[in-house]
Design an enzyme around this catalytic site. Structure first.
Site, PDB file in Angstrom:
ATOM      1  CD  GLN A   1       3.892   5.521  -2.371  1.00 17.43           C
ATOM      2  OE1 GLN A   1       3.990   4.489  -3.042  1.00 17.43           O
ATOM      3  NE2 GLN A   1       2.807   6.250  -2.343  1.00 17.43           N
ATOM      4  N   GLY A   2       7.573   6.057   1.171  1.00 17.07           N
ATOM      5  CA  GLY A   2       7.418   5.539   2.541  1.00 17.07           C
ATOM      6  C   GLY A   2       6.067   5.907   3.125  1.00 17.07           C
ATOM      7  CE1 TYR A   3       3.125   9.015   0.684  1.00 12.44           C
ATOM      8  CE2 TYR A   3       0.899   8.331   0.170  1.00 12.44           C
ATOM      9  CZ  TYR A   3       1.894   9.276   0.114  1.00 12.44           C
ATOM     10  OH  TYR A   3       1.650  10.466  -0.520  1.00 12.44           O
TER      11      TYR A   3
ATOM     12  CD  GLU B   1       0.845   4.880  -5.541  1.00 16.03           C
ATOM     13  OE1 GLU B   1       0.673   5.685  -4.608  1.00 16.03           O
ATOM     14  OE2 GLU B   1       1.260   3.718  -5.372  1.00 16.03           O
TER      15      GLU B   1
ATOM     16  CG  ASN C   1      -8.627  -3.163  -7.183  1.00 18.71           C
ATOM     17  OD1 ASN C   1      -7.717  -2.329  -7.084  1.00 18.71           O
ATOM     18  ND2 ASN C   1      -8.789  -3.900  -8.259  1.00 18.71           N
TER      19      ASN C   1
HETATM   20  C1  LIG Z   1       3.882  -4.926  -4.869  1.00 20.38           C
HETATM   21  C2  LIG Z   1       3.560  -3.888  -3.846  1.00 20.38           C
HETATM   22  C3  LIG Z   1       4.274  -2.710  -3.847  1.00 20.38           C
HETATM   23  C4  LIG Z   1       4.022  -1.744  -2.878  1.00 20.38           C
HETATM   24  N1  LIG Z   1       4.809  -0.622  -2.851  1.00 20.38           N
HETATM   25  C5  LIG Z   1       4.639   0.268  -1.864  1.00 20.38           C
HETATM   26  C6  LIG Z   1       5.513   1.386  -1.750  1.00 20.38           C
HETATM   27  O1  LIG Z   1       6.443   1.565  -2.562  1.00 20.38           O
HETATM   28  N2  LIG Z   1       5.321   2.254  -0.736  1.00 20.38           N
HETATM   29  C7  LIG Z   1       4.308   2.106   0.167  1.00 20.38           C
HETATM   30  O2  LIG Z   1       4.172   2.940   1.045  1.00 20.38           O
HETATM   31  N3  LIG Z   1       3.459   1.045   0.111  1.00 20.38           N
HETATM   32  C8  LIG Z   1       3.599   0.124  -0.895  1.00 20.38           C
HETATM   33  N4  LIG Z   1       2.765  -0.964  -0.963  1.00 20.38           N
HETATM   34  C9  LIG Z   1       1.768  -1.170   0.096  1.00 20.38           C
HETATM   35  C10 LIG Z   1       0.331  -0.996  -0.342  1.00 20.38           C
HETATM   36  O3  LIG Z   1      -0.007   0.354  -0.498  1.00 20.38           O
HETATM   37  C11 LIG Z   1      -0.556  -1.687   0.722  1.00 20.38           C
HETATM   38  O4  LIG Z   1      -0.250  -3.071   0.658  1.00 20.38           O
HETATM   39  C12 LIG Z   1      -2.020  -1.465   0.505  1.00 20.38           C
HETATM   40  O5  LIG Z   1      -2.375  -0.127   0.769  1.00 20.38           O
HETATM   41  C13 LIG Z   1      -2.880  -2.402   1.400  1.00 20.38           C
HETATM   42  O6  LIG Z   1      -2.487  -2.328   2.724  1.00 20.38           O
HETATM   43  P1  LIG Z   1      -2.115  -3.645   3.582  1.00 20.38           P
HETATM   44  O7  LIG Z   1      -1.148  -4.454   2.809  1.00 20.38           O
HETATM   45  O8  LIG Z   1      -1.719  -3.208   4.943  1.00 20.38           O
HETATM   46  O9  LIG Z   1      -3.445  -4.491   3.648  1.00 20.38           O
HETATM   47  P2  LIG Z   1      -4.661  -4.276   4.677  1.00 20.38           P
HETATM   48  O10 LIG Z   1      -4.972  -2.851   4.808  1.00 20.38           O
HETATM   49  O11 LIG Z   1      -4.343  -5.040   5.929  1.00 20.38           O
HETATM   50  O12 LIG Z   1      -5.842  -4.982   3.902  1.00 20.38           O
HETATM   51  C14 LIG Z   1      -5.959  -6.414   3.852  1.00 20.38           C
HETATM   52  C15 LIG Z   1      -7.218  -6.731   3.051  1.00 20.38           C
HETATM   53  O13 LIG Z   1      -8.378  -6.204   3.718  1.00 20.38           O
HETATM   54  C16 LIG Z   1      -9.120  -5.350   2.849  1.00 20.38           C
HETATM   55  N5  LIG Z   1      -9.631  -4.190   3.595  1.00 20.38           N
HETATM   56  C17 LIG Z   1      -8.967  -3.435   4.491  1.00 20.38           C
HETATM   57  N6  LIG Z   1      -9.762  -2.437   4.939  1.00 20.38           N
HETATM   58  C18 LIG Z   1     -10.954  -2.564   4.307  1.00 20.38           C
HETATM   59  C19 LIG Z   1     -12.177  -1.830   4.323  1.00 20.38           C
HETATM   60  N7  LIG Z   1     -12.324  -0.752   5.086  1.00 20.38           N
HETATM   61  N8  LIG Z   1     -13.182  -2.251   3.530  1.00 20.38           N
HETATM   62  C20 LIG Z   1     -13.050  -3.344   2.728  1.00 20.38           C
HETATM   63  N9  LIG Z   1     -11.903  -4.084   2.670  1.00 20.38           N
HETATM   64  C21 LIG Z   1     -10.874  -3.692   3.440  1.00 20.38           C
HETATM   65  C22 LIG Z   1      -8.118  -4.876   1.803  1.00 20.38           C
HETATM   66  O14 LIG Z   1      -8.761  -4.546   0.600  1.00 20.38           O
HETATM   67  C23 LIG Z   1      -7.221  -6.101   1.649  1.00 20.38           C
HETATM   68  O15 LIG Z   1      -7.816  -7.006   0.740  1.00 20.38           O
HETATM   69  C24 LIG Z   1       2.994  -1.944  -1.918  1.00 20.38           C
HETATM   70  C25 LIG Z   1       2.245  -3.130  -1.938  1.00 20.38           C
HETATM   71  C26 LIG Z   1       2.523  -4.101  -2.876  1.00 20.38           C
HETATM   72  C27 LIG Z   1       1.722  -5.361  -2.849  1.00 20.38           C
END
Ligand SMILES: Cc1cc2nc3c(=O)[nH]c(=O)nc-3n(C[C@H](O)[C@H](O)[C@H](O)COP(=O)(O)OP(=O)(O)OC[C@H]3O[C@@H](n4cnc5c(N)ncnc54)[C@H](O)[C@@H]3O)c2cc1C
Length: 395
Positions: free
Chosen positions: A126-128, A244, A381
């Site tokens: 998954q490339g999101y 998902e 979450n």
């Molecule tokens: C084990 C693992 C597997 C994954 N696999 C995939 C995958 O296969 N493909 C893929 O595309 N992605 C994958 N991901 C990525 C995942 O979807 C993202 O890590 C997730 O969406 C959070 O984005 P971020 O890491 O950029 O954190 P950020 O968006 O930078 O967030 C950092 C913190 O700030 C909080 N935050 C951010 N915005 C807000 C807001 N508006 N209000 C309140 N709090 C906020 C978040 O809750 C978090 O605690 C994976 C992640 C993990 C950990």
């Protein structure tokens, strides 16, 4: 819905249990309790067994290879799979891109991709997410520029689970710099063997290799690989996230984990030398989690029975990931000192390494470490609470 199992349901359970007992290869039954995949060959073997029985994709419509089971039967099936300690099939094809292809793809895309997903021969990732585009996914920057009958893709994805094992990647790419960011995004299917794709590993805090960065440099993707309409990818992306998040709830896996903790607690002793399972403080903690797990189970059944459930999947994702993490913490507490030698002895990427200490301590650290991610992946979450506030509570 009626939550009592009928005699027909119990007969169905017997059939599933009997099939698993007769067909689950012993090496497959030894899968770790955590969400991380065991050996690819082990998962593929079990996938093939289920495929040959016609049970690889119970939730798919029958015309594409689904079983036609109702929500209760699918629930029973998942329970029996977890109970037998069978490996979890990879969700990226079966739960994520498969439903996108049969719902929004054209006839050519269906005939080209669905069979490989169903049989488990073709693996997807998954490339999101991108650096700078996780929670705020619509700010993604990977560009796809139309050039005749191809798109030329440049950019970077991150946290791409199992990209190093995948044959194909489904990607969100920017095809237009529009005023509203969600409107310039498209959904592309990309063959991982295309020149210009580079996969670099990321080793997790649990010492495992399941995450990667994926770089795209002038990657040529045929226009036929576009799902639906150009610039409408956000609609498909959101549809996929509901599937998902529902699957992240993980009720069956958590029930398996709770049973594992009970087994540990029967074998381990507390500081007073009594069995941990007889320790009142420990019992109280376990019971608290199991009460939450039971309510999650009923919520899951209700959501599965409601085909239109969209934002409710966020509820399931939050409570499911909290239960998984609470169980992970309790397992660490239960195995006590045995957590340490496992951590030091485990080579990165090998969840099957034999640790020092009893067999029941095996994988507990990796399980705990991996479990920390459950409140992040699939949308954190905090973001799910925001969805609930806006869409369910209309705040
Ligand atoms: C084990 C693992 C597997 C994954 N696999 C995939 C995958 O296969 N493909 C893929 O595309 N992605 C994958 N991901 C990525 C995942 O979807 C993202 O890590 C997730 O969406 C959070 O984005 P971020 O890491 O950029 O954190 P950020 O968006 O930078 O967030 C950092 C913190 O700030 C909080 N935050 C951010 N915005 C807000 C807001 N508006 N209000 C309140 N709090 C906020 C978040 O809750 C978090 O605690 C994976 C992640 C993990 C950990």
């Amino acid at each position: 819905m009626n939550i009592d199992f009928t005699p027909e349901d119990e007969a169905f359970r017997d059939e599933v249990r009997g099939f698993i007992a007769a067909n689950l290869p012993p090496e497959c039954a030894d899968s770790p309790t955590l969400g991380v995949m065991t050996d690819k060959s082990v998962v593929k073997r079990w996938h093939k067994t289920l495929y040959e029985k016609g049970w690889a994709a119970p939730a798919w419509p029958e015309e594409y290879g689904g079983t036609g089971w109702n929500a209760t039967q699918r629930f029973i099936f998942n329970e029996e799979i977890a109970r037998a300690n069978a490996p979890r099939l990879m969700p990226f094809g079966l739960t994520m891109v498969g439903p996108i292809i049969y719902t929004f793809g054209n006839a050519e895309q269906k005939s080209r991709h669905l069979q490989g997903i169903l049989s488990g021969d073709v693996w997807w990732c998954q490339g999101y997410s991108e650096p700078g585009a996780g929670s705020d996914l619509a700010s993604l920057k990977t560009m796809a520029v139309r050039d005749g009958d191809h798109y030329v893709v440049n950019g970077q994805k991150i946290w791409t689970s199992y990209a190093h094992e995948a044959d194909w990647i489904f990607c969100l790419v920017r095809t237009e710099q529009s005023a509203k960011r969600q409107e310039g995004i498209s959904f592309l299917l990309i063959d991982m063997r295309t020149p210009g794709i580079e996969v670099r590993p990321i080793i997790s805090i649990a010492g495992l290799h399941h995450l990667n960065e994926v770089f795209f440099t002038d990657v040529k993707v045929p226009v036929q690989n576009l799902i639906g309409e150009e610039n409408k990818g956000w609609t498909y992306a959101k549809y996929l996230l509901v599937h998902e998040r529902t699957s992240i709830g993980g009720v069956s896996e958590s029930k398996k984990k709770a049973a594992h903790i009970r087994a540990i607690a029967r074998a381990e002793r507390n500081a007073d030398g009594e069995a941990l399972m007889d320790d009142t403080a420990f019992q109280r903690k376990l019971a608290g989690i199991e009460v939450k797990l039971t309510s999650l189970e009923y919520m899951n059944l209700r959501i599965l029975a409601d085909a239109a459930a969209g934002p409710q999947s966020s509820l399931l994702k939050i409570v499911g990931s909290e239960v998984q993490q609470a169980l992970g913490e309790l397992a660490v507490e239960a195995v006590g000192y045995y957590i340490e030698p496992f951590e030091q002895g485990a080579p990165p990427g090998d969840v099957n390494a034999r640790g020092i200490g009893p067999a029941h301590a095996r994988n507990v650290w990796a399980d705990y470490g991996y479990g920390r991610a459950a409140s992040i992946y699939g949308g954190s979450n905090e973001i799910q609470r925001d969805v609930i506030a806006r869409v369910i509570l209309n705040l």
